[in-house]
Design an enzyme around this catalytic site. Structure first.
Site, mmCIF file in Angstrom:
data_model
loop_
_atom_site.group_PDB
_atom_site.id
_atom_site.type_symbol
_atom_site.label_atom_id
_atom_site.label_comp_id
_atom_site.label_asym_id
_atom_site.label_seq_id
_atom_site.Cartn_x
_atom_site.Cartn_y
_atom_site.Cartn_z
ATOM 1 N N ASP A 122 0.860 -1.185 0.000
ATOM 2 C CA ASP A 122 0.000 0.000 0.000
ATOM 3 C C ASP A 122 0.898 1.236 0.000
ATOM 4 O O ASP A 122 1.155 1.858 1.033
ATOM 5 C CB ASP A 122 -0.916 -0.016 1.219
ATOM 6 N N ALA A 123 1.366 1.585 -1.201
ATOM 7 C CA ALA A 123 2.339 2.667 -1.364
ATOM 8 C C ALA A 123 1.738 3.915 -1.990
ATOM 9 O O ALA A 123 2.295 5.001 -1.870
ATOM 10 C CB ALA A 123 3.515 2.181 -2.220
ATOM 11 N N LYS A 124 0.621 3.757 -2.707
ATOM 12 C CA LYS A 124 -0.073 4.871 -3.365
ATOM 13 C C LYS A 124 0.883 5.736 -4.187
ATOM 14 O O LYS A 124 0.873 6.968 -4.100
ATOM 15 C CB LYS A 124 -0.836 5.711 -2.340
ATOM 16 N N ARG A 125 1.661 5.104 -5.029
ATOM 17 C CA ARG A 125 2.636 5.830 -5.838
ATOM 18 C C ARG A 125 1.980 6.423 -7.086
ATOM 19 O O ARG A 125 1.046 5.851 -7.648
ATOM 20 C CB ARG A 125 3.780 4.901 -6.253
ATOM 21 N N THR A 173 -0.539 -0.311 -4.734
ATOM 22 C CA THR A 173 -1.561 0.707 -4.922
ATOM 23 C C THR A 173 -0.950 1.922 -5.605
ATOM 24 O O THR A 173 0.203 2.285 -5.360
ATOM 25 C CB THR A 173 -2.205 1.120 -3.587
#
Length: 288
Positions: free
Chosen positions: A98-101, A128
């Protein structure tokens, strides 16, 4: 000639068929570390992470470490995350970083290389992504995920109050931002690179478990997207399995429901963690 690698969508569907629709978030917040009697340092982080994998790694479809809570410990925390991702692979449970890059050009390519390249120490089964520099800016990650048999989950409709100011908006004669992100993911899931599986694609969407009527209000058809749906908010954030069934309707079989604190607060006792995960998984199955 070697057999083509199975797509992430196919592997996720098999995991959900076998183990149910629960994804346990590994969120080592300082408060949770303290509740578990652990120090807020890399050693505490490692003990926390390994305990979760040992307790539930063989009974849930996926584990989702929150990358920021490892990054806050610097290089020692990243090293713990690398070992955690390897341990997930050893345990046979899918990992979602869950890095939301999200970025553009060579920077996005570098993020893709970190999280999706074969041989990278941070390689997860999926990562993510944030599409708010334009969905097309995610192309390096979309292409590398397809090449390596991994997946992505793109932020589409989040449940935080601030999200609506961006995601619900659109020109008077056009669809909302969230609807256009869903459309773009659906288009990816029917590309030839998506693989022959007719069921679940590998370009997933993050849709909050507590979005209520937003899907209907914005005229979004998730079932047609072939997207796996990562739905955070189950448990501590207030959503129940029945809420998920109502919210996602026909798309409910594609939902990978995420619970973090609702499961983790049962720790550090292994049996209590397993029982919490089994109880939540049973509630999700009963809602189908």
């Amino acid at each position: 000639m070697s057999e083509p690698r199975r797509t992430f969508g196919a592997r996720l569907r098999a995991a959900m068929d076998r183990r149910g629709q629960l994804c346990v978030g590994i969120d080592p917040h300082p408060g949770l570390l303290a509740e578990w009697g652990l120090n807020d340092d890399a050693a505490g982080l490692e003990r926390f992470s390994r305990t979760v994998v040992e307790a539930v790694g063989e009974q849930v479809a996926a584990l989702k470490p929150q990358v920021a809570l490892y990054e806050r410990h610097g290089s020692a925390g990243i090293a713990v995350l690398e070992r955690l991702l390897a341990e997930c692979a050893d345990a046979g449970v899918l990992s979602i970083a869950d890095a939301k890059r999200g970025d553009i050009g060579s920077t996005m390519a570098a993020y893709a290389d970190a999280w999706l390249r074969d041989g990278s120490p941070l390689a997860a089964d999926a990562v993510t992504l944030s599409p708010y520099l334009g969905f097309g800016s995610l192309r390096p990650a979309l292409d590398l995920a397809a090449e390596t048999g991994r997946g992505v989950f793109v932020l589409a409709l989040t449940s935080n109050p601030e999200g609506a100011s961006v995601q619900h908006t659109g020109d008077p004669d056009s669809r909302s931002v969230a609807a256009r992100i869903v459309d773009a993911a659906a288009a990816e899931n029917v590309r030839p690179e998506a693989g022959p599986e007719p069921d679940l694609g590998s370009v997933g969407l993050v849709v909050g478990a507590t979005v209520g009527t937003a899907l209907a209000d914005l005229e979004i058809d998730l079932a047609a997207s072939r997207a796996p749906l990562l739905a955070p908010g189950l448990g501590a954030q207030g959503a129940t399995a029945a809420d998920l069934r109502r919210t996602f309707a026909a798309a409910y079989p594609n939902v990978l429901a995420t619970s973090s604190r609702g499961i983790l607060r049962a720790g550090p006792d292994l049996r209590s963690l397993r029982e919490a995960a089994l109880r939540t998984g049973s509630e999700l199955a009963s809602a189908r």
